[in-house]
Write a protein that holds these residues in place. Sequence first.
Motif, PDB file in Angstrom:
ATOM      1  N   UNK A  20       9.875 -14.247  32.346  1.00 32.18           N
ATOM      2  CA  UNK A  20       8.507 -13.881  32.700  1.00 32.18           C
ATOM      3  C   UNK A  20       8.407 -12.713  33.654  1.00 32.18           C
ATOM      4  N   UNK A  21       9.524 -12.060  33.921  1.00 32.17           N
ATOM      5  CA  UNK A  21       9.558 -10.966  34.892  1.00 32.17           C
ATOM      6  C   UNK A  21       9.918  -9.658  34.185  1.00 32.17           C
ATOM      7  N   UNK A  22       8.964  -9.113  33.471  1.00 27.93           N
ATOM      8  CA  UNK A  22       9.256  -7.940  32.639  1.00 27.93           C
ATOM      9  C   UNK A  22       9.603  -6.710  33.475  1.00 27.93           C
ATOM     10  N   UNK A  37       7.730 -11.287  44.470  1.00 29.17           N
ATOM     11  CA  UNK A  37       7.529 -10.110  45.312  1.00 29.17           C
ATOM     12  C   UNK A  37       8.164  -8.873  44.684  1.00 29.17           C
ATOM     13  N   UNK A  38       9.366  -9.032  44.149  1.00 31.14           N
ATOM     14  CA  UNK A  38      10.037  -7.922  43.492  1.00 31.14           C
ATOM     15  C   UNK A  38       9.262  -7.467  42.259  1.00 31.14           C
ATOM     16  N   UNK A  39       8.768  -8.419  41.486  1.00 30.05           N
ATOM     17  CA  UNK A  39       8.021  -8.095  40.268  1.00 30.05           C
ATOM     18  C   UNK A  39       6.765  -7.277  40.599  1.00 30.05           C
ATOM     19  N   UNK A  89      12.059 -18.034  43.496  1.00 33.37           N
ATOM     20  CA  UNK A  89      10.994 -17.517  42.642  1.00 33.37           C
ATOM     21  C   UNK A  89       9.963 -16.727  43.443  1.00 33.37           C
ATOM     22  N   UNK A  90       9.735 -17.109  44.689  1.00 34.20           N
ATOM     23  CA  UNK A  90       8.832 -16.326  45.540  1.00 34.20           C
ATOM     24  C   UNK A  90       9.393 -14.917  45.755  1.00 34.20           C
ATOM     25  N   UNK A 147      15.760 -13.391  52.721  1.00 31.85           N
ATOM     26  CA  UNK A 147      14.992 -14.211  51.785  1.00 31.85           C
ATOM     27  C   UNK A 147      15.664 -14.354  50.416  1.00 31.85           C
ATOM     28  N   UNK A 148      16.131 -13.256  49.875  1.00 28.80           N
ATOM     29  CA  UNK A 148      16.680 -13.247  48.516  1.00 28.80           C
ATOM     30  C   UNK A 148      18.054 -13.920  48.461  1.00 28.80           C
TER      31      UNK A 148
END
Length: 199
Positions: free
Chosen positions: A177-179, A138-140, A133-134, A100-101
């Motif tokens: 947006x992914x802190x 998921x990682x976030x 981005x999906x 996926x990534x």
Amino acid sequence: MLLYDSAVSGNCYKVRLLLAQLGIAFETVELDVVDRSNRAELLGDLNPAHRVPTLVLDDGRPLAESNAILWYFGDGTDYVPTDRYERAQVLQWQFFEQYQHEPTIAVVRFWIAYSGRSDDFAAELPGKLAGGYACLDAMERHLAANEFFVGGRYSVADISLYAYTHVAHEGGFDLSGYSAIRAWLDRVAVQPGHVPING
């Protein structure tokens, strides 16, 4: 050992990073990520897929596929868990990375930053960006509650996902947006023996 390598490839970087962290010496042969016309000649029977990374061990045996190489060197070290469930979790995240990534984030980065013909992929770009981005979402979610991907400690799962995530901006991905991801990237970058992708 001899590593058939590409300096800009995240898959090759995974191998270089782990070998550096383990203090294992190796030599490299640099291959072009765009011009693959000499791959069959150079890699021959070493890797039927003619892809990099391909590693030739000291005894002459070849090994291909970045995550397989990570397991070969990482198993028996602190970079691979001993617990059966955690080992399976590492594989879970590595399969996520490859299925996926990498097909979204890494592919978009290649199209935009390295292919030299990004306009050819304009029609496919929105779908790939959405898929990327999906993956980041998921990682976030996972990293919001975990310092690392498996077992609360740095492992080959982190190496696999760090390789293309930390250069995702080269493909136009906005990580502002992914802190949790950004904090994880910082944690990975200060691990002992860390080397940059261009190092």
